[in-house]
Write an enzyme that holds these catalytic residues in place. Sequence first.
Site, PDB file in Angstrom:
ATOM      1  N   HIS A  63       0.837  -1.215   0.000  1.00  0.00           N
ATOM      2  CA  HIS A  63       0.000   0.000   0.000  1.00  0.00           C
ATOM      3  C   HIS A  63       0.868   1.260   0.000  1.00  0.00           C
ATOM      4  O   HIS A  63       0.599   2.220  -0.716  1.00  0.00           O
ATOM      5  CB  HIS A  63      -0.901   0.033   1.250  1.00  0.00           C
ATOM      6  CG  HIS A  63      -1.892  -1.088   1.331  1.00  0.00           C
ATOM      7  ND1 HIS A  63      -2.068  -1.854   2.464  1.00  0.00           N
ATOM      8  CD2 HIS A  63      -2.770  -1.580   0.416  1.00  0.00           C
ATOM      9  CE1 HIS A  63      -3.004  -2.748   2.250  1.00  0.00           C
ATOM     10  NE2 HIS A  63      -3.450  -2.609   1.028  1.00  0.00           N
TER      11      HIS A  63
ATOM     12  N   SER B 206      -2.919  -7.853   2.676  1.00  0.00           N
ATOM     13  CA  SER B 206      -3.200  -7.735   4.110  1.00  0.00           C
ATOM     14  C   SER B 206      -3.635  -9.085   4.678  1.00  0.00           C
ATOM     15  O   SER B 206      -3.227  -9.470   5.774  1.00  0.00           O
ATOM     16  CB  SER B 206      -4.316  -6.714   4.352  1.00  0.00           C
ATOM     17  OG  SER B 206      -3.919  -5.447   3.908  1.00  0.00           O
TER      18      SER B 206
ATOM     19  N   ARG C 292      -1.949  -5.742  -8.542  1.00  0.00           N
ATOM     20  CA  ARG C 292      -0.831  -6.641  -8.271  1.00  0.00           C
ATOM     21  C   ARG C 292      -0.688  -7.706  -9.350  1.00  0.00           C
ATOM     22  O   ARG C 292       0.401  -8.078  -9.734  1.00  0.00           O
ATOM     23  CB  ARG C 292      -1.040  -7.348  -6.927  1.00  0.00           C
ATOM     24  CG  ARG C 292      -0.812  -6.470  -5.752  1.00  0.00           C
ATOM     25  CD  ARG C 292      -1.420  -7.059  -4.520  1.00  0.00           C
ATOM     26  NE  ARG C 292      -2.874  -7.002  -4.596  1.00  0.00           N
ATOM     27  CZ  ARG C 292      -3.680  -7.291  -3.610  1.00  0.00           C
ATOM     28  NH1 ARG C 292      -3.191  -7.725  -2.465  1.00  0.00           N
ATOM     29  NH2 ARG C 292      -4.980  -7.191  -3.745  1.00  0.00           N
TER      30      ARG C 292
ATOM     31  N   LYS D 219     -17.541  -7.741   4.916  1.00  0.00           N
ATOM     32  CA  LYS D 219     -16.445  -8.523   5.522  1.00  0.00           C
ATOM     33  C   LYS D 219     -16.117  -7.950   6.885  1.00  0.00           C
ATOM     34  O   LYS D 219     -16.225  -6.751   7.112  1.00  0.00           O
ATOM     35  CB  LYS D 219     -15.189  -8.431   4.649  1.00  0.00           C
ATOM     36  CG  LYS D 219     -15.122  -9.478   3.560  1.00  0.00           C
ATOM     37  CD  LYS D 219     -13.759  -9.473   2.887  1.00  0.00           C
ATOM     38  CE  LYS D 219     -13.602  -8.351   1.893  1.00  0.00           C
ATOM     39  NZ  LYS D 219     -12.257  -8.139   1.375  1.00  0.00           N
TER      40      LYS D 219
HETATM   41  P1  ADP Z   1      -9.951  -3.276  -0.592  1.00  0.00           P
HETATM   42  O1  ADP Z   1     -10.774  -3.967   0.442  1.00  0.00           O
HETATM   43  O2  ADP Z   1     -10.541  -1.986  -1.061  1.00  0.00           O
HETATM   44  O3  ADP Z   1      -9.504  -4.133  -1.725  1.00  0.00           O
HETATM   45  P2  ADP Z   1      -7.213  -3.338   0.333  1.00  0.00           P
HETATM   46  O4  ADP Z   1      -6.693  -2.718   1.569  1.00  0.00           O
HETATM   47  O5  ADP Z   1      -7.137  -4.805   0.222  1.00  0.00           O
HETATM   48  O6  ADP Z   1      -8.691  -2.782   0.232  1.00  0.00           O
HETATM   49  O7  ADP Z   1      -6.501  -2.715  -0.931  1.00  0.00           O
HETATM   50  C1  ADP Z   1      -6.580  -1.365  -1.237  1.00  0.00           C
HETATM   51  C2  ADP Z   1      -5.914  -1.132  -2.576  1.00  0.00           C
HETATM   52  O8  ADP Z   1      -4.527  -1.420  -2.479  1.00  0.00           O
HETATM   53  C3  ADP Z   1      -6.440  -1.997  -3.715  1.00  0.00           C
HETATM   54  O9  ADP Z   1      -6.392  -1.252  -4.909  1.00  0.00           O
HETATM   55  C4  ADP Z   1      -5.458  -3.145  -3.779  1.00  0.00           C
HETATM   56  O10 ADP Z   1      -5.396  -3.699  -5.068  1.00  0.00           O
HETATM   57  C5  ADP Z   1      -4.182  -2.397  -3.439  1.00  0.00           C
HETATM   58  N1  ADP Z   1      -3.170  -3.282  -2.875  1.00  0.00           N
HETATM   59  C6  ADP Z   1      -3.298  -4.176  -1.876  1.00  0.00           C
HETATM   60  N2  ADP Z   1      -2.125  -4.795  -1.623  1.00  0.00           N
HETATM   61  C7  ADP Z   1      -1.243  -4.280  -2.505  1.00  0.00           C
HETATM   62  C8  ADP Z   1       0.142  -4.536  -2.800  1.00  0.00           C
HETATM   63  N3  ADP Z   1       0.846  -5.462  -2.157  1.00  0.00           N
HETATM   64  N4  ADP Z   1       0.723  -3.808  -3.763  1.00  0.00           N
HETATM   65  C9  ADP Z   1       0.007  -2.892  -4.458  1.00  0.00           C
HETATM   66  N5  ADP Z   1      -1.289  -2.626  -4.262  1.00  0.00           N
HETATM   67  C10 ADP Z   1      -1.908  -3.303  -3.303  1.00  0.00           C
END
Ligand code: ADP
Length: 163
Positions: A18, A133, A91, A42
């Site tokens: 992130h 995450s 990703r 969720k």
């Molecule tokens: P959501 O529940 O909205 O998907 P996340 O916290 O899982 O929330 O992800 C937020 C954003 O960050 C999304 O666009 C996701 O694709 C991106 N993201 C999550 N992990 C990574 C990573 N390791 N590298 C780049 N982008 C990421």
Amino acid sequence: MNRIAIYPGSFDPVTHGHLDIVRRAAGIFDSVIVAVTDPGGKKTLFPLRERVELFGKAVRGWPRVSVQSFKGLLVDYATEKKACAIVRGLRAVSDFEYEFQMALMNRHLSKRRGSSLETVYMMPDESYTYLSSSLVKEVARLKGDIDHFVPPAVCTALKKYIK
Ligand code: ADP
């Protein structure tokens, strides 16, 4: 023109993946608002307040980056903040279908409100493409080493929650 981008997500918790996206977005927009929200349907490990706090700590001192929480429709929040773009991370191909759907839905909704909101996708450094995450939480739950994946405050918080 002040070009503001919103980076929305649940960030449960924030990882180096992130942060990589925020860093890239801050390089091309005038300011970036990290918008922490509850994922639809969720349950999260960390409450919203703590997810905001942990992200805030991780970007403390970063110029033009702020962290806030929001509830409701993203396009309404973006309009309120006068943002011109939503930033999301991609990703792998597996992220694509859901993201594509979301981007078109948000475009449709923002058009109906008379604004134009673009979604901008950014690829993280390849060393973060496998990072999520949920995987970090799983590794922490199994007492694996997570220091390389998350900022120090998240590491401490995860260890406390998992206990
Ligand atoms: P959501 O529940 O909205 O998907 P996340 O916290 O899982 O929330 O992800 C937020 C954003 O960050 C999304 O666009 C996701 O694709 C991106 N993201 C999550 N992990 C990574 C990573 N390791 N590298 C780049 N982008 C990421």
